[in-house]
Write a protein that holds these residues in place. Structure first.
Motif, mmCIF file in Angstrom:
data_model
loop_
_atom_site.group_PDB
_atom_site.id
_atom_site.type_symbol
_atom_site.label_atom_id
_atom_site.label_comp_id
_atom_site.label_asym_id
_atom_site.label_seq_id
_atom_site.Cartn_x
_atom_site.Cartn_y
_atom_site.Cartn_z
ATOM 1 N N THR A 292 6.017 8.335 -50.295
ATOM 2 C CA THR A 292 7.063 9.077 -50.978
ATOM 3 C C THR A 292 7.533 8.286 -52.184
ATOM 4 O O THR A 292 7.882 7.108 -52.067
ATOM 5 N N ASN A 293 7.517 8.933 -53.354
ATOM 6 C CA ASN A 293 8.046 8.325 -54.575
ATOM 7 C C ASN A 293 9.413 8.947 -54.863
ATOM 8 O O ASN A 293 9.527 10.169 -55.005
ATOM 9 N N TYR A 294 10.441 8.106 -54.945
ATOM 10 C CA TYR A 294 11.806 8.602 -55.111
ATOM 11 C C TYR A 294 12.191 8.617 -56.592
ATOM 12 O O TYR A 294 12.067 7.598 -57.289
ATOM 13 N N PRO A 295 12.662 9.770 -57.094
ATOM 14 C CA PRO A 295 12.956 9.908 -58.524
ATOM 15 C C PRO A 295 14.289 9.291 -58.924
ATOM 16 O O PRO A 295 15.207 9.156 -58.112
ATOM 17 N N ARG A 296 14.360 8.890 -60.200
ATOM 18 C CA ARG A 296 15.608 8.479 -60.856
ATOM 19 C C ARG A 296 16.263 7.266 -60.213
ATOM 20 O O ARG A 296 17.482 7.097 -60.257
ATOM 21 N N VAL A 297 15.445 6.393 -59.612
ATOM 22 C CA VAL A 297 15.975 5.150 -59.042
ATOM 23 C C VAL A 297 15.098 3.982 -59.449
ATOM 24 O O VAL A 297 13.888 4.120 -59.620
#
Length: 335
Positions: A292-297
């Motif tokens: 899982t790639n978490y956005p805006r972090v």
């Protein structure tokens, strides 16, 4: 390093990143005294710090133990168990903290380790492995492999299950978890049921596109990475090559036979692409993978979930992965 307003982050994430970037940078981590001062700091477990780091759950007992490494050195381990589990044999997950193999301490990881213990009902063993530049590569990797073998032995005590271990960590700790899993698969000494790699550093060549794209990213810059690797690898004839599997698990010649692996990456992180590449390489080798790639972090976001919009979701995914695979290991199933 100044955090640019152009970074696509929520305001609270951007403000925290700016504060952290002012307090630590590569040019301030050049002497042993400066490194020691940085290592010693951790966020106190009280308001307002816990608004950012998350609280340490009250329903967790925190303790201490140790084991003897292969060279006779006594390695400390900070332990976390759900309160009321005394006498119960719990599944165990070893946690290896981040900090570029140079910084970090076990106490600074109380919020996340206690959270995992509380929510997944496992015993978390937070290993105080030796750090560079005093201890160059592969000392940290050896300590983490030895920690897993100790956890798999009766010497670790009767209140943890010595089979079906989990290996987990963030950043450099994710690197060490991946390295330890590879070594234990090949050499034996502990049964590893699963891994959880949080924005792991798995390629010391620093050749992935995101390293260049996010060279001046908040929290972790290319300069920081250069500094950490210089301290960890050292120089001279005894320095490990950056592609050696004990440093760069992505470059291991064989990845088959490794346990199910969770890889969590941060979109504004120089390490993003190598984490994704490792997940894909594992999948191609037949390993069960969840990425899982978490956005805006940025890098490190799991340590300050209160300053992000996705920190809670990332922690929930991590806890679910640990709890599910701990149950499956107990019942002899995999996946």
């Amino acid at each position: 390093m100044t955090v640019s307003d152009s970074w696509d982050m929520p305001l609270r994430t951007k403000l925290l990143a700016r504060a952290l970037s002012r307090s630590r940078s590569a040019d301030r981590m050049q002497t042993v005294d400066e490194i020691a001062r940085s290592r010693a700091w951790f966020a106190p477990a009280r308001v307002p710090f816990t608004w950012v780091t998350g609280p340490v759950p009250r329903g967790v007992d925190i303790g201490a133990t140790s084991f003897r490494a292969r060279d006779g050195h006594e390695v400390a381990v900070r332990t976390y168990r759900p309160r009321g589990s005394r006498g119960e044999v719990l599944p165990a997950v070893l946690w290896f903290h981040g900090g570029g193999w140079v910084l970090g301490n076990t106490r600074g990881y109380d919020p996340i380790c206690a959270w995992i213990a509380h929510k997944a009902r496992v015993a978390v063993l937070n290993v105080d492995y030796r750090l560079a530049p005093e201890h160059r590569a592969p000392q940290a990797a050896h300590d983490c492999v030895d920690a897993a073998r100790w956890a798999a032995s009766e010497g670790a005590g009767a209140d943890i299950r010595h089979t079906g271990l989990g290996l987990a960590g963030d950043s450099a700790g994710g690197n060490l978890a991946a390295v330890a899993a590879q070594v234990l698969r090949t050499e034996g000494g502990a049964e590893v049921a699963y891994e959880a790699l949080v924005y792991p550093a798995v390629d010391a060549t620093m050749s992935s596109p995101s390293v260049a794209q996010h060279a001046q990213a908040p929290i972790l810059t290319r300069g920081d990475m250069d500094m950490f690797l210089a301290h960890y690898l050292g120089d001279g004839d005894d320095a490990l090559d950056p592609v050696h599997p004990l440093v760069s698990p992505l470059h291991a010649p064989e990845l088959d036979g490794l346990p199910p692996t969770l890889v969590q990456t941060a979109d504004l992180d120089p390490l993003r692409d190598e984490g994704a590449a490792y997940a894909e390489a594992l999948r191609a080798a037949g390993v069960v993978v969840q990425h899982t790639n978490y956005p805006r972090v940025p890098h490190g976001f799991m340590s300050f979930p209160g300053a992000t919009r996705v920190g809670g979701a990332a922690r929930a995914e991590l806890v679910d992965w640990v709890a599910r695979h701990a149950r499956q290991a107990r019942h002899g199933t995999v996946g």
